[in-house]
Enzyme design. Sequence first.
Site, mmCIF file in Angstrom:
data_model
loop_
_atom_site.group_PDB
_atom_site.id
_atom_site.type_symbol
_atom_site.label_atom_id
_atom_site.label_comp_id
_atom_site.label_asym_id
_atom_site.label_seq_id
_atom_site.Cartn_x
_atom_site.Cartn_y
_atom_site.Cartn_z
ATOM 1 N N ARG A 130 6.184 -0.058 -4.849
ATOM 2 C CA ARG A 130 5.166 -0.558 -5.773
ATOM 3 C C ARG A 130 5.776 -1.233 -6.997
ATOM 4 N NH1 ARG A 130 0.739 3.108 -4.228
ATOM 5 N NH2 ARG A 130 -1.166 2.591 -5.328
ATOM 6 N N ARG B 124 -15.631 5.491 -2.911
ATOM 7 C CA ARG B 124 -14.765 6.497 -2.293
ATOM 8 C C ARG B 124 -15.054 7.905 -2.811
ATOM 9 N NH1 ARG B 124 -8.780 4.165 -1.884
ATOM 10 N NH2 ARG B 124 -8.560 4.905 -4.022
ATOM 11 N N ARG C 224 -5.403 0.650 -13.287
ATOM 12 C CA ARG C 224 -4.620 0.509 -12.048
ATOM 13 C C ARG C 224 -4.458 -0.962 -11.671
ATOM 14 N NH1 ARG C 224 -7.827 4.162 -8.105
ATOM 15 N NH2 ARG C 224 -6.233 3.648 -6.574
ATOM 16 N N ARG D 102 -12.927 10.656 -6.536
ATOM 17 C CA ARG D 102 -11.491 10.721 -6.819
ATOM 18 C C ARG D 102 -11.273 10.460 -8.310
ATOM 19 N NH1 ARG D 102 -6.914 7.202 -3.541
ATOM 20 N NH2 ARG D 102 -5.743 6.698 -5.407
ATOM 21 N N LYS E 191 -5.436 -0.305 2.500
ATOM 22 C CA LYS E 191 -4.115 -0.134 3.110
ATOM 23 C C LYS E 191 -4.020 1.177 3.878
ATOM 24 C CE LYS E 191 -2.217 1.327 -1.339
ATOM 25 N NZ LYS E 191 -2.208 2.766 -1.067
HETATM 26 P P1 AMP Z 1 -2.648 5.248 -3.667
HETATM 27 O O1 AMP Z 1 -3.303 6.352 -2.910
HETATM 28 O O2 AMP Z 1 -1.613 4.505 -2.861
HETATM 29 O O3 AMP Z 1 -3.643 4.333 -4.334
HETATM 30 O O4 AMP Z 1 -1.821 5.933 -4.862
HETATM 31 C C1 AMP Z 1 -2.490 6.697 -5.850
HETATM 32 C C2 AMP Z 1 -1.632 6.842 -7.086
HETATM 33 O O5 AMP Z 1 -0.415 7.519 -6.747
HETATM 34 C C3 AMP Z 1 -1.184 5.547 -7.736
HETATM 35 O O6 AMP Z 1 -2.168 5.007 -8.598
HETATM 36 C C4 AMP Z 1 0.068 6.012 -8.486
HETATM 37 O O7 AMP Z 1 -0.278 6.738 -9.655
HETATM 38 C C5 AMP Z 1 0.678 7.015 -7.504
HETATM 39 N N1 AMP Z 1 1.613 6.345 -6.567
HETATM 40 C C6 AMP Z 1 1.476 6.195 -5.209
HETATM 41 N N2 AMP Z 1 2.522 5.533 -4.695
HETATM 42 C C7 AMP Z 1 3.344 5.249 -5.730
HETATM 43 C C8 AMP Z 1 4.584 4.570 -5.851
HETATM 44 N N3 AMP Z 1 5.189 4.009 -4.791
HETATM 45 N N4 AMP Z 1 5.135 4.462 -7.093
HETATM 46 C C9 AMP Z 1 4.539 4.999 -8.173
HETATM 47 N N5 AMP Z 1 3.370 5.641 -8.134
HETATM 48 C C10 AMP Z 1 2.767 5.784 -6.930
#
Ligand code: AMP
Length: 208
Positions: A78, A117, A161, A150, A3
């Site tokens: 989310r 990654r 996740r 990461r 994404k």
């Molecule tokens: P991402 O980079 O989008 O995979 O986000 C990494 C992490 O950030 C996720 O696994 C969550 O812990 C947190 N996170 C990102 N966006 C959200 C959201 N909209 N709501 C809650 N946690 C979020």
Amino acid sequence: MGKGTQAKLLSEEYDIPHYSTGDMLRAAIVAHTSLGLKAKAFMDAGQLVPDDVMIGIIRETLATPEASHGFILDGFPRTLPQAEALTQMFKDLGIADYLVINIDLADEEVVRRLSNRVQCPNDGKIFHRELDGVAAGGSCPACGTALIERADDSPATVRARLGVYHAKTSPVLGYYERLGRAVTVDGGASIEEVHHQITHQVNAPGAS
Ligand code: AMP
């Protein structure tokens, strides 16, 4: 999955800002802000940061002048409460035209890709070993800092996740399907092909 890459491409193509909640949280962790301190434990455990925190961040972001000509949201909403709050924000801001893109990918493929990654610990940016030609221990293409894996891409955290995704995030797709706003593209295709599928949907007559 994928994404961030797709959001970046769309942001360039349509010349509108890209708001990644994951990037915002990672930047807050690197900067040791109170948001970063609050978010870190949730993120490291593969859990979601609480809804009220995330809704507050997006409400502030969408109220900025920069967001007034359109934007790409990446990683938000989310959960169902986040989606409902976003619907209310769109009403308050007079935003009626939007489209939700679901990039569909099988769990096994998600696990395989996440293991590819690496991250820059200096600015929190994410890179792909093959696509960006980088490796853990190699230099960040942007700032030269040594790249690391990461924290939340370890196999155990990835499983957590995925569990969170199926329990909390997949109902969001149903919410937007019921509103007639969701389109699904095949995330297993190449980056260019996924981008093409998305722009085709965005430009389709009748797209929101
Ligand atoms: P991402 O980079 O989008 O995979 O986000 C990494 C992490 O950030 C996720 O696994 C969550 O812990 C947190 N996170 C990102 N966006 C959200 C959201 N909209 N709501 C809650 N946690 C979020």
